[in-house]
Each structure stands twice: as structure tokens, then as C-alpha cells.
Design a protein around this motif. Structure first.
Motif, PDB file in Angstrom:
ATOM      1  N   ASP A  19       0.831  -1.210   0.000  1.00 21.70           N
ATOM      2  CA  ASP A  19       0.000   0.000   0.000  1.00 21.70           C
ATOM      3  C   ASP A  19       0.865   1.259   0.000  1.00 21.70           C
ATOM      4  OD1 ASP A  19      -2.381  -1.393  -0.080  1.00 21.70           O
ATOM      5  OD2 ASP A  19      -2.777  -1.206   2.073  1.00 21.70           O
ATOM      6  N   HIS A  20       1.944   1.243   0.783  1.00 24.12           N
ATOM      7  CA  HIS A  20       2.843   2.401   0.828  1.00 24.12           C
ATOM      8  C   HIS A  20       3.553   2.601  -0.515  1.00 24.12           C
ATOM      9  CE1 HIS A  20       2.527   3.583   5.069  1.00 24.12           C
ATOM     10  NE2 HIS A  20       2.303   2.294   5.281  1.00 24.12           N
ATOM     11  N   LEU A  21       3.965   1.501  -1.146  1.00 21.88           N
ATOM     12  CA  LEU A  21       4.602   1.586  -2.462  1.00 21.88           C
ATOM     13  C   LEU A  21       3.634   2.159  -3.485  1.00 21.88           C
ATOM     14  CD1 LEU A  21       6.922   0.921  -4.484  1.00 21.88           C
ATOM     15  CD2 LEU A  21       5.857  -1.330  -4.730  1.00 21.88           C
ATOM     16  N   ILE A  22       2.420   1.642  -3.509  1.00 22.91           N
ATOM     17  CA  ILE A  22       1.423   2.126  -4.467  1.00 22.91           C
ATOM     18  C   ILE A  22       1.140   3.606  -4.234  1.00 22.91           C
ATOM     19  CG2 ILE A  22      -1.003   1.953  -5.159  1.00 22.91           C
ATOM     20  CD1 ILE A  22      -0.722  -1.118  -4.676  1.00 22.91           C
ATOM     21  N   ALA A  23       0.967   4.002  -2.977  1.00 20.64           N
ATOM     22  CA  ALA A  23       0.687   5.406  -2.670  1.00 20.64           C
ATOM     23  C   ALA A  23       1.835   6.299  -3.128  1.00 20.64           C
ATOM     24  CB  ALA A  23       0.424   5.577  -1.174  1.00 20.64           C
ATOM     25  N   ALA A  24       3.063   5.884  -2.849  1.00 23.70           N
ATOM     26  CA  ALA A  24       4.218   6.686  -3.254  1.00 23.70           C
ATOM     27  C   ALA A  24       4.275   6.830  -4.769  1.00 23.70           C
ATOM     28  CB  ALA A  24       5.510   6.056  -2.730  1.00 23.70           C
ATOM     29  N   HIS A  25       3.988   5.739  -5.491  1.00 21.76           N
ATOM     30  CA  HIS A  25       4.036   5.806  -6.941  1.00 21.76           C
ATOM     31  C   HIS A  25       2.856   6.580  -7.522  1.00 21.76           C
ATOM     32  CE1 HIS A  25       7.367   2.910  -6.803  1.00 21.76           C
ATOM     33  NE2 HIS A  25       7.689   3.517  -7.907  1.00 21.76           N
ATOM     34  N   LEU A  26       1.694   6.502  -6.900  1.00 16.26           N
ATOM     35  CA  LEU A  26       0.564   7.302  -7.379  1.00 16.26           C
ATOM     36  C   LEU A  26       0.865   8.791  -7.260  1.00 16.26           C
ATOM     37  CD1 LEU A  26      -2.532   5.377  -5.970  1.00 16.26           C
ATOM     38  CD2 LEU A  26      -1.953   5.736  -8.376  1.00 16.26           C
ATOM     39  N   ILE A  27       1.407   9.181  -6.116  1.00 15.84           N
ATOM     40  CA  ILE A  27       1.759  10.586  -5.909  1.00 15.84           C
ATOM     41  C   ILE A  27       2.839  11.011  -6.894  1.00 15.84           C
ATOM     42  CG2 ILE A  27       2.808  12.205  -4.262  1.00 15.84           C
ATOM     43  CD1 ILE A  27       1.321  10.480  -2.057  1.00 15.84           C
ATOM     44  N   ALA A  28       3.835  10.153  -7.102  1.00 19.40           N
ATOM     45  CA  ALA A  28       4.897  10.462  -8.065  1.00 19.40           C
ATOM     46  C   ALA A  28       4.335  10.562  -9.479  1.00 19.40           C
ATOM     47  CB  ALA A  28       6.001   9.401  -8.005  1.00 19.40           C
ATOM     48  N   GLN A  29       3.428   9.652  -9.850  1.00 21.99           N
ATOM     49  CA  GLN A  29       2.830   9.704 -11.190  1.00 21.99           C
ATOM     50  C   GLN A  29       2.086  11.020 -11.403  1.00 21.99           C
ATOM     51  OE1 GLN A  29       4.493   7.523 -13.076  1.00 21.99           O
ATOM     52  NE2 GLN A  29       2.623   6.871 -14.062  1.00 21.99           N
ATOM     53  N   GLN A  30       1.373  11.467 -10.372  1.00 21.27           N
ATOM     54  CA  GLN A  30       0.667  12.743 -10.489  1.00 21.27           C
ATOM     55  C   GLN A  30       1.647  13.890 -10.715  1.00 21.27           C
ATOM     56  OE1 GLN A  30      -1.569  12.739  -6.834  1.00 21.27           O
ATOM     57  NE2 GLN A  30      -3.286  11.626  -7.750  1.00 21.27           N
ATOM     58  N   GLU A  31       2.746  13.886  -9.983  1.00 23.29           N
ATOM     59  CA  GLU A  31       3.740  14.951 -10.141  1.00 23.29           C
ATOM     60  C   GLU A  31       4.418  14.872 -11.504  1.00 23.29           C
ATOM     61  OE1 GLU A  31       6.093  18.251  -9.597  1.00 23.29           O
ATOM     62  OE2 GLU A  31       4.220  17.628  -8.635  1.00 23.29           O
ATOM     63  N   ILE A  32       4.757  13.672 -11.929  1.00 23.55           N
ATOM     64  CA  ILE A  32       5.391  13.509 -13.241  1.00 23.55           C
ATOM     65  C   ILE A  32       4.437  13.959 -14.339  1.00 23.55           C
ATOM     66  CG2 ILE A  32       6.198  11.780 -14.909  1.00 23.55           C
ATOM     67  CD1 ILE A  32       7.383  10.272 -12.430  1.00 23.55           C
ATOM     68  N   ALA A  33       3.182  13.532 -14.249  1.00 22.36           N
ATOM     69  CA  ALA A  33       2.191  13.934 -15.248  1.00 22.36           C
ATOM     70  C   ALA A  33       2.072  15.460 -15.287  1.00 22.36           C
ATOM     71  CB  ALA A  33       0.840  13.289 -14.936  1.00 22.36           C
ATOM     72  N   ARG A  34       2.009  16.079 -14.116  1.00 27.10           N
ATOM     73  CA  ARG A  34       1.900  17.543 -14.055  1.00 27.10           C
ATOM     74  C   ARG A  34       3.090  18.196 -14.747  1.00 27.10           C
ATOM     75  NH1 ARG A  34       3.933  21.635 -11.746  1.00 27.10           N
ATOM     76  NH2 ARG A  34       5.353  20.487 -10.407  1.00 27.10           N
ATOM     77  N   ARG A  35       4.293  17.697 -14.459  1.00 23.75           N
ATOM     78  CA  ARG A  35       5.501  18.276 -15.060  1.00 23.75           C
ATOM     79  C   ARG A  35       5.517  18.107 -16.576  1.00 23.75           C
ATOM     80  NH1 ARG A  35      10.612  18.123 -11.267  1.00 23.75           N
ATOM     81  NH2 ARG A  35       9.566  18.519  -9.294  1.00 23.75           N
ATOM     82  N   LEU A  36       4.887  17.036 -17.054  1.00 19.20           N
ATOM     83  CA  LEU A  36       4.857  16.778 -18.499  1.00 19.20           C
ATOM     84  C   LEU A  36       3.641  17.401 -19.180  1.00 19.20           C
ATOM     85  CD1 LEU A  36       6.029  13.058 -18.413  1.00 19.20           C
ATOM     86  CD2 LEU A  36       7.335  15.021 -19.267  1.00 19.20           C
ATOM     87  N   GLY A  37       2.784  18.068 -18.404  1.00 23.50           N
ATOM     88  CA  GLY A  37       1.595  18.707 -18.978  1.00 23.50           C
ATOM     89  C   GLY A  37       0.489  17.729 -19.320  1.00 23.50           C
ATOM     90  N   LEU A  38       0.436  16.608 -18.595  1.00 28.62           N
ATOM     91  CA  LEU A  38      -0.558  15.573 -18.853  1.00 28.62           C
ATOM     92  C   LEU A  38      -1.337  15.287 -17.574  1.00 28.62           C
ATOM     93  CD1 LEU A  38       1.709  13.017 -20.777  1.00 28.62           C
ATOM     94  CD2 LEU A  38       0.091  14.647 -21.781  1.00 28.62           C
TER      95      LEU A  38
END
Length: 170
Positions: A19-38
Motif C-alpha cells: 500500500d505504501h509503495l502504491i501510494a508513493a508511486h501514485l503521488i509520483a505519477q501525479q507529479e510527473i504527469a503535471r511536469r509533463l503537462g498531462l
């Protein structure tokens, strides 16, 4: 790297760690998507396009992988195309269908954002024996299949359900 644990973990501890791994990656995916304009869904779909490589996906293939409708994938592809991430190409076998190709400049932008993290994950995996990697890979594969099956149940409004096949033991 942290030392390997020398005590056995319980299923509850494993679920918590997952659960902690998934949460960390979900938050990271949101930040990466934001940085890429997606948005995250569009970034995930772009990931499927990258994974397919030269075996270009159709819109239907992408809808199936992302568990979205073909109408939704049309919107996703429109956004990805406008943002310069994909191009649509006619399917040589069926001119009514299109195939989706990644734009090389976009591939480079995405790889740059992910490179450091993937290098650290690769280093973490090199700390494992071949047998441990086999177990990890098998577990990830089976857990992904369970997640996809559960998503299909959710899409049918049947989150509880009964009679599910239990996963094989580790």
C-alpha cells in the motif's frame, strides 16, 4: 541500500508495504504527469504506447489496456496528440483503423523524467538473487492480474463478488 530484513514478514506487513509503495508511486505519477503537462490517465496510456514499441497499438488496444471505453480513449488520444506525445497512423491492414505511435521528442522527455528513478530501482533489484527476482517478478505478475480482475469487477459494479479463484501460493 538498506540491509535485507532477517525476520519473516506477515501477509499484513506485506500488504501494508505494498500500500505504501502504491501510494508513493501514485503521488509520483501525479507529479510527473503535471511536469509533463498531462493527467495521470494520459501518462499511463502513453506508457502503454511506449511499451508496445514498434508493434503499434490501435485505439481499441489502448482502451482495453487502460480499462476505458473507446470513446474515452478517443479523448485521451486527442489530448496526447495535441500535446505532441503521439501521432496516429493508418493501419496498413485496415484503413478504417489507426495505430498510435509515440513521438520521438516526447519519448526523450518522458525518459529523462523517469531515468533516475528507474536507475535506482534497477540498483535495488541487483541487490536480489536470481531466485528472489523470479519470485518478485512472479508476484508482481500475479498481483497485476488480480488488480485487473478486480477493476473489471468494479466496472461491473460488483466489487465484492464471490467465487474468485485464489492466487497460487508463493
Amino acid at each position: 541500500m538498506d540491509a535485507k530484513p532477517d525476520t519473516a514478514a506477515t501477509p499484513a506487513q506485506a500488504l501494508s508495504a505494498m500500500d505504501h509503495l502504491i501510494a508513493a508511486h501514485l503521488i509520483a505519477q501525479q507529479e510527473i504527469a503535471r511536469r509533463l503537462g498531462l493527467n495521470v490517465t494520459d501518462l499511463t496510456c502513453f506508457g502503454f504506447v511506449l511499451e508496445a514499441g514498434d508493434d503499434l497499438l490501435t485505439a481499441g488496444d489502448l482502451a482495453t489496456r487502460a480499462h476505458v471505453t473507446t470513446g474515452a480513449v478517443t479523448g485521451i488520444l486527442n489530448r496526447l496528440e495535441r500535446a505532441g506525445y503521439v501521432s496516429r497512423r493508418p493501419d496498413p491492414a485496415d484503413r478504417r483503423r489507426v495505430r498510435v505511435a509515440a513521438v520521438p521528442d516526447a519519448v526523450a522527455r518522458v525518459e529523462t523524467v523517469y531515468a533516475g528513478h528507474y536507475q535506482r530501482l534497477t540498483a535495488l533489484f541487483t541487490d536480489c538473487s536470481p531466485g528472489e527476482l523470479t519470485v518478485i517478478t512472479d508476484w508482481f505478475t500475479r498481483a497485476t492480474a488480480l488488480a485487473h480482475a478486480y477493476l473489471e469487477k468494479l466496472n461491473r459494479n460488483d466489487p465484492g463478488g464471490t467465487g474468485e479463484r485464489r492466487p497460487q501460493q508463493c
